[in-house]
Design a protein around this motif. Structure first.
Motif, PDB file in Angstrom:
ATOM      1  N   MET A   1      13.695 -27.197  10.676  1.00  0.00           N
ATOM      2  CA  MET A   1      13.731 -28.573  10.200  1.00  0.00           C
ATOM      3  C   MET A   1      14.862 -29.340  10.890  1.00  0.00           C
ATOM      4  O   MET A   1      14.691 -30.506  11.215  1.00  0.00           O
ATOM      5  N   TYR A   2      15.980 -28.666  11.086  1.00  0.00           N
ATOM      6  CA  TYR A   2      17.118 -29.318  11.741  1.00  0.00           C
ATOM      7  C   TYR A   2      16.740 -29.714  13.167  1.00  0.00           C
ATOM      8  O   TYR A   2      16.990 -30.842  13.585  1.00  0.00           O
ATOM      9  N   GLU A   3      16.146 -28.787  13.893  1.00  0.00           N
ATOM     10  CA  GLU A   3      15.771 -29.083  15.277  1.00  0.00           C
ATOM     11  C   GLU A   3      14.688 -30.152  15.346  1.00  0.00           C
ATOM     12  O   GLU A   3      14.673 -30.961  16.277  1.00  0.00           O
ATOM     13  N   ALA A   4      13.795 -30.195  14.359  1.00  0.00           N
ATOM     14  CA  ALA A   4      12.719 -31.182  14.336  1.00  0.00           C
ATOM     15  C   ALA A   4      13.198 -32.562  13.898  1.00  0.00           C
ATOM     16  O   ALA A   4      12.469 -33.547  14.029  1.00  0.00           O
ATOM     17  N   SER A   5      14.413 -32.645  13.394  1.00  0.00           N
ATOM     18  CA  SER A   5      14.967 -33.938  12.975  1.00  0.00           C
ATOM     19  C   SER A   5      16.187 -34.265  13.830  1.00  0.00           C
ATOM     20  O   SER A   5      16.075 -35.007  14.817  1.00  0.00           O
ATOM     21  N   VAL A   6      17.310 -33.688  13.502  1.00  0.00           N
ATOM     22  CA  VAL A   6      18.546 -33.944  14.250  1.00  0.00           C
ATOM     23  C   VAL A   6      18.349 -33.631  15.728  1.00  0.00           C
ATOM     24  O   VAL A   6      18.782 -34.392  16.604  1.00  0.00           O
ATOM     25  N   GLY A   7      17.665 -32.531  16.005  1.00  0.00           N
ATOM     26  CA  GLY A   7      17.435 -32.116  17.387  1.00  0.00           C
ATOM     27  C   GLY A   7      16.595 -33.080  18.196  1.00  0.00           C
ATOM     28  O   GLY A   7      16.620 -33.042  19.431  1.00  0.00           O
ATOM     29  N   LEU A   8      15.841 -33.934  17.535  1.00  0.00           N
ATOM     30  CA  LEU A   8      15.069 -34.987  18.215  1.00  0.00           C
ATOM     31  C   LEU A   8      15.782 -36.335  18.157  1.00  0.00           C
ATOM     32  O   LEU A   8      15.878 -37.040  19.160  1.00  0.00           O
ATOM     33  N   PHE A   9      16.248 -36.682  16.969  1.00  0.00           N
ATOM     34  CA  PHE A   9      16.818 -38.014  16.790  1.00  0.00           C
ATOM     35  C   PHE A   9      18.050 -38.252  17.676  1.00  0.00           C
ATOM     36  O   PHE A   9      18.151 -39.293  18.327  1.00  0.00           O
ATOM     37  N   VAL A  10      18.962 -37.324  17.692  1.00  0.00           N
ATOM     38  CA  VAL A  10      20.220 -37.545  18.416  1.00  0.00           C
ATOM     39  C   VAL A  10      20.008 -37.737  19.917  1.00  0.00           C
ATOM     40  O   VAL A  10      20.488 -38.720  20.484  1.00  0.00           O
ATOM     41  N   PRO A  11      19.293 -36.838  20.605  1.00  0.00           N
ATOM     42  CA  PRO A  11      19.124 -37.068  22.044  1.00  0.00           C
ATOM     43  C   PRO A  11      18.391 -38.374  22.367  1.00  0.00           C
ATOM     44  O   PRO A  11      18.739 -39.063  23.329  1.00  0.00           O
ATOM     45  N   TYR A  12      17.392 -38.708  21.559  1.00  0.00           N
ATOM     46  CA  TYR A  12      16.644 -39.930  21.860  1.00  0.00           C
ATOM     47  C   TYR A  12      17.423 -41.186  21.475  1.00  0.00           C
ATOM     48  O   TYR A  12      17.230 -42.242  22.088  1.00  0.00           O
ATOM     49  N   LEU A  13      18.298 -41.100  20.507  1.00  0.00           N
ATOM     50  CA  LEU A  13      19.201 -42.234  20.249  1.00  0.00           C
ATOM     51  C   LEU A  13      20.160 -42.405  21.419  1.00  0.00           C
ATOM     52  O   LEU A  13      20.462 -43.541  21.823  1.00  0.00           O
ATOM     53  N   ARG A  14      20.631 -41.306  21.976  1.00  0.00           N
ATOM     54  CA  ARG A  14      21.491 -41.400  23.175  1.00  0.00           C
ATOM     55  C   ARG A  14      20.717 -42.008  24.337  1.00  0.00           C
ATOM     56  O   ARG A  14      21.242 -42.830  25.085  1.00  0.00           O
ATOM     57  N   ASN A  15      19.458 -41.597  24.505  1.00  0.00           N
ATOM     58  CA  ASN A  15      18.629 -42.183  25.552  1.00  0.00           C
ATOM     59  C   ASN A  15      18.440 -43.676  25.320  1.00  0.00           C
ATOM     60  O   ASN A  15      18.477 -44.475  26.268  1.00  0.00           O
ATOM     61  N   LEU A  16      18.245 -44.064  24.067  1.00  0.00           N
ATOM     62  CA  LEU A  16      18.082 -45.473  23.727  1.00  0.00           C
ATOM     63  C   LEU A  16      19.334 -46.260  24.099  1.00  0.00           C
ATOM     64  O   LEU A  16      19.249 -47.364  24.649  1.00  0.00           O
ATOM     65  N   SER A  17      20.485 -45.684  23.843  1.00  0.00           N
ATOM     66  CA  SER A  17      21.743 -46.322  24.228  1.00  0.00           C
ATOM     67  C   SER A  17      21.815 -46.511  25.745  1.00  0.00           C
ATOM     68  O   SER A  17      22.215 -47.574  26.231  1.00  0.00           O
ATOM     69  N   ALA A  18      21.403 -45.500  26.486  1.00  0.00           N
ATOM     70  CA  ALA A  18      21.406 -45.595  27.949  1.00  0.00           C
ATOM     71  C   ALA A  18      20.413 -46.653  28.436  1.00  0.00           C
ATOM     72  O   ALA A  18      20.681 -47.365  29.420  1.00  0.00           O
ATOM     73  N   LEU A  19      19.274 -46.782  27.750  1.00  0.00           N
ATOM     74  CA  LEU A  19      18.308 -47.824  28.112  1.00  0.00           C
ATOM     75  C   LEU A  19      18.930 -49.209  27.937  1.00  0.00           C
ATOM     76  O   LEU A  19      18.752 -50.093  28.785  1.00  0.00           O
ATOM     77  N   LEU A  20      19.663 -49.384  26.845  1.00  0.00           N
ATOM     78  CA  LEU A  20      20.345 -50.664  26.624  1.00  0.00           C
ATOM     79  C   LEU A  20      21.371 -50.936  27.721  1.00  0.00           C
ATOM     80  O   LEU A  20      21.494 -52.071  28.194  1.00  0.00           O
ATOM     81  N   ASP A  21      22.119 -49.910  28.109  1.00  0.00           N
ATOM     82  CA  ASP A  21      23.088 -50.072  29.198  1.00  0.00           C
ATOM     83  C   ASP A  21      22.399 -50.545  30.474  1.00  0.00           C
ATOM     84  O   ASP A  21      22.911 -51.417  31.181  1.00  0.00           O
ATOM     85  N   LYS A  22      21.247 -49.972  30.763  1.00  0.00           N
ATOM     86  CA  LYS A  22      20.494 -50.397  31.952  1.00  0.00           C
ATOM     87  C   LYS A  22      20.016 -51.843  31.817  1.00  0.00           C
ATOM     88  O   LYS A  22      19.985 -52.586  32.784  1.00  0.00           O
ATOM     89  N   GLY A  23      19.649 -52.220  30.599  1.00  0.00           N
ATOM     90  CA  GLY A  23      19.252 -53.607  30.363  1.00  0.00           C
ATOM     91  C   GLY A  23      20.406 -54.561  30.605  1.00  0.00           C
ATOM     92  O   GLY A  23      20.232 -55.618  31.224  1.00  0.00           O
ATOM     93  N   VAL A  24      21.598 -54.205  30.159  1.00  0.00           N
ATOM     94  CA  VAL A  24      22.789 -55.036  30.381  1.00  0.00           C
ATOM     95  C   VAL A  24      23.070 -55.148  31.875  1.00  0.00           C
ATOM     96  O   VAL A  24      23.311 -56.242  32.395  1.00  0.00           O
TER      97      VAL A  24
END
Length: 165
Positions: A1-24
Motif C-alpha cells: 500500500m505504501y509503494e502504491a501511494s507514497v511510492g507513486l505520489f512523491v516521484p510524480y509530484l517531483r516530476n510535476l515540480s520539474a515540469l513547472l520549472d521548464k514552464g518558467v
C-alpha cells in the motif's frame, strides 16, 4: 500500500515540480510572465493549470493521510503564482513522506471516507480508494498539467512526465 501511494505520489509530484520549472524557463526565454501559463485550460469547463496542480496535490495528500489515519496537511489557498505552486508541491511531498509506512501498509482493508469539496463523503477500503479513485484522479491532474504545458509550447517529452530514472 505504501509503494502504491507514497511510492507513486512523491516521484510524480517531483516530476510535476520539474515540469513547472521548464514552464518558467520557457516563458522567461520568450519574455512573457510565467504566470500566464497558470491560467491555461484545455476547455472552458476544465480546471486551469494552477487548479490541476492543486488537485494533484490534494488527491495525493488526502489519500495518503486517510491511509495513515492522520489529518491531511492544510494547504494554503490556491494562488496563481509559480512560487506558491512550487511551495504547495514541496509541502505535499514533505507531508506524504512524513507518514508512517506501517500504518499505510496496513490500510488495504480499512474503511476510509473521502470527502468531496461539496461535503459528500465517499466510502472506500484503503485499497479501493487508491485503485479506483485517488491514483486515477492524481494521474488525471498530473497528465492534464503536462498536456497544458505541452500545448503552450513548452518543450517536454514523455521522459519529463515519467522523470529521469
Amino acid at each position: 500500500m505504501y509503494e502504491a501511494s507514497v511510492g507513486l505520489f512523491v516521484p510524480y509530484l517531483r516530476n510535476l515540480s520539474a515540469l513547472l520549472d521548464k514552464g518558467v524557463a520557457y516563458a522567461e526565454a520568450r519574455k512573457f510572465n510565467p504566470a500566464v501559463l497558470l491560467g491555461m485550460r484545455l476547455s472552458p469547463d476544465m480546471y486551469d493549470l494552477a487548479q490541476q496542480i492543486g488537485e494533484a496535490c490534494r488527491h495525493a495528500t488526502v489519500a495518503s493521510a486517510l491511509l495513515a489515519e492522520r489529518e491531511p496537511v492544510v494547504l494554503p489557498v490556491l494562488e496563481h503564482d509559480m512560487a506558491g505552486l512550487q511551495a504547495r508541491i514541496a509541502t505535499s511531498i514533505e507531508f506524504i513522506e512524513s507518514l508512517p509506512r506501517a500504518a499505510i501498509d496496513g490500510a488495504a482493508e480499512q474503511q476510509v471516507f473521502f470527502r468531496l469539496k461539496n461535503g459528500t463523503e465517499l466510502p472506500f477500503t484503503g485499497r479501493t480508494l487508491l485503485l479506483t479513485f485517488s491514483v486515477p484522479q492524481f494521474f488525471f491532474h498530473v497528465t492534464t498539467a503536462y498536456d497544458l504545458l505541452r500545448h503552450a509550447g513548452v518543450e517536454l517529452a514523455k521522459k519529463d512526465y515519467l522523470g529521469r530514472k
